[in-house]
Each structure stands twice: as C-alpha cells, then as structure tokens.
Write an enzyme that holds these catalytic residues in place. Structure first.
Site, PDB file in Angstrom:
ATOM      1  N   ARG A 143       0.833  -1.193   0.000  1.00  0.00           N
ATOM      2  CA  ARG A 143       0.000   0.000   0.000  1.00  0.00           C
ATOM      3  C   ARG A 143       0.874   1.253   0.000  1.00  0.00           C
ATOM      4  NH1 ARG A 143      -4.600  -0.125   4.425  1.00  0.00           N
ATOM      5  NH2 ARG A 143      -5.329   1.638   3.154  1.00  0.00           N
ATOM      6  N   CYS A 179      -1.316   5.698   9.266  1.00  0.00           N
ATOM      7  CA  CYS A 179      -1.606   4.407   8.640  1.00  0.00           C
ATOM      8  C   CYS A 179      -2.767   4.639   7.687  1.00  0.00           C
ATOM      9  CB  CYS A 179      -1.924   3.358   9.699  1.00  0.00           C
ATOM     10  SG  CYS A 179      -3.254   3.847  10.826  1.00  0.00           S
TER      11      CYS A 179
END
Length: 305
Positions: A193, A251
């Site tokens: 990611r 995050c």
C-alpha cells in the site's frame, strides 16, 4: 513485564506491554485491572460474537467502529476512524468499569494494533502511562498459556472516568507534511500500500511524500508476541528514528499508527512525556483532498507542501 513499579506503586505497569501470566496474576490481586477486549476485523465479522464465546475473565467488549471512533462513513476529511467524542469514549469506558485511578489492559486477536488504539486513547483521555498497557500476544497468547476464560457479556459497570482529551499529540495533514520535512514520518500500512501497488480501501494509492515505510505487522514476531525492546529500537533506528528527533506516525485510518507510537515508547526511543505524534486522519484523510501530493514506489520521495 507486568505489575510492580520502582516508584513504590505495586499496581503500576512497568512497561506498556504486559504478558499473559503477569495479567493473570494482576487479576488475582486485591486491586485487579480493568480489561478491554477490542477484537475487530476489517470487513467483519463483528468481534462481539468472539467475545461472547470466550474472553479474558472480567473483560468488557469495546467496539472500534462505534466506541473507539466517531462514525465516519467511507472516509473523507477526518478519516475512516476519527477520534471519538469525549462523551462517546467516556460512556464506553465507564460501562467497562474504568475509573480515573484504574489500571487498564487492552487486547485484540491480531497484531496488537487495535489494542494499541485503545491504549493510545486511554492515554489521550488522561490516564497516566503506568496505568495503561497492551496484552502481549493478545487473545491467542492468553489461550496458549492455558489461562481461564469467561463467556457471555460483562454486566454494565459503574466506572467514573472523566475523559480529558488532548494528553497525546495529534497532527493533521499539514502537521504530517511538516514532520516528513523536518523529522521522520512513519507509515504503518503494508508495504504494498505504501508503494501504491495495492489500495483495497481508500480512493487513491501511494503515501505521503517524504514518509518512511514502517509496517505495524513487523512489531510482532511469528508467534504474535511483541519484539523485544532492543529489536524494536534497532528496527526504528534503521528507519532514521533517533532520540530527540521529531517523529510522527500514520496508517490507513489512524488505528495501526497507534501501535507505532506504542512501539517507539516501548523501545525507549520516545518517552511517555514526549510521545510520537499521531496523524489521526491518516491516509484516508490525506488522500481525500485531491490537491495533496501523493508519492509512489519504495522511496519516500520529496516531502510535500
């Protein structure tokens, strides 16, 4: 790890990571801690069903989506898991029996990230650092140790905690960009990611320009237990974190990043008085504004404006 404080308080936690045996001993003491079961899975099923099947004795269940965060729909400004309102968090903690003087331990059944979110929120709410901890290895470690378990729900408790938010540093998108520019901004998501190769949740792939990849899953070993303080210090040192340097974490939605804040403190690279900053909105907030720059690939890239 566990109870016992050099300051003479025998009910204080000496580290933010507490082993199953230490927790079991504390639960048998005259002043047992409050235990929070925060099991959660992205996309379900709901953790409450697991809680009712079996949980650490006296544990109350607290839901990430509805109690450890304010509702946010699919993301956008503020992120997918905005910090909870004072009233929302206070109600959830009181129902589990948390008081201003309580020792509290949180656990999940993953890599400790959701438990770290609870730990961070308890600290943010005003509980001292030596009153809050995360169960090392979570539910799996408790079961592996052959320790007893309860079933069914916890009866509503009469907690009296007064949530006083703001005791942990929080940054917004501009603050995150500033940390990336002058210090170390750690991205706790999976490396794929971070590189922008996959984005299963948010509308844009990549990372905050200047951020360094630091997956939260690497805080724990194959057995789900947290790495040693020395191993964590070495890991973060290799990412550029040194004592005194400005550090922030993010995050996808502000949950896993809390475990970075915890890990840095456990490793001794940050102190309870000066913890790393949390970008609460995280990537789900950052990427919601199309005017914000995005970096891809394995390298941090130039810090954004």
């Amino acid at each position: 790890m566990g109870a016992g404080s050099g300051a003479g308080d025998e009910t204080a936690w000496t580290t933010p990571i507490v082993g199953p045996e230490a927790l079991a001993a504390a639960l048998r003491s005259a002043d047992p801690p409050v235990v929070l079961d925060v099991r959660w899975r992205l996309g379900g099923p709901h953790g409450r069903a697991d809680h009712l099947t079996g949980h650490v004795p006296t544990a109350g269940f607290v839901d990430l989506d509805s109690e450890l965060a304010d509702p946010a729909g699919g993301g956008g400004p503020g992120g997918r898991h905005p910090l909870p309102s004072t009233a929302r968090l206070e109600k959830a903690l009181r129902l589990c029996g948390v008081r201003g003087s309580s020792r509290v331990v949180a656990y999940d059944d993953g890599d400790g990230s959701v438990a770290a979110r609870a730990w961070w929120l308890l600290r943010w709410a005003g509980l001292p650092a030596d009153r809050v901890a995360v169960l090392d290895g979570g539910w799996a470690a408790w079961r592996a140790a052959g320790l007893p378990r309860d079933t069914g729900p916890l009866a509503p408790q009469d907690g009296t905690i007064v949530v006083r938010p703001g005791r942990m540093p929080v940054i917004d998108a501009n603050g995150a960009a500033a940390v990336a520019d002058v210090g170390v901004l750690l991205d706790a998501r999976a490396a794929v990611r971070y590189r922008g190769e996959q984005e299963p949740v948010d509308p844009r792939a990549g990372h905050v320009p200047g951020a360094v990849s630091a997956p939260s899953t690497e805080h724990v070993g194959p057995d789900g237990r947290w790495l040693s303080r020395e191993a964590l210090a070495e890991r973060f040192g290799g990412l550029g974190v040194v004592r005194g340097r400005t550090v922030g974490a993010y995050c996808g939605s502000g949950v896993a990043a809390a475990s970075v804040v915890l890990a840095l403190e456990y490793a001794g690279l940050r102190t309870p008085e000066r913890p790393a900053s949390l970008y609460a909105g995280s990537w789900s907030d950052w990427c919601s504004d199309r005017s914000r720059p995005v970096a891809t690939g394995a390298e941090p890239g130039e810090p954004g404006p």
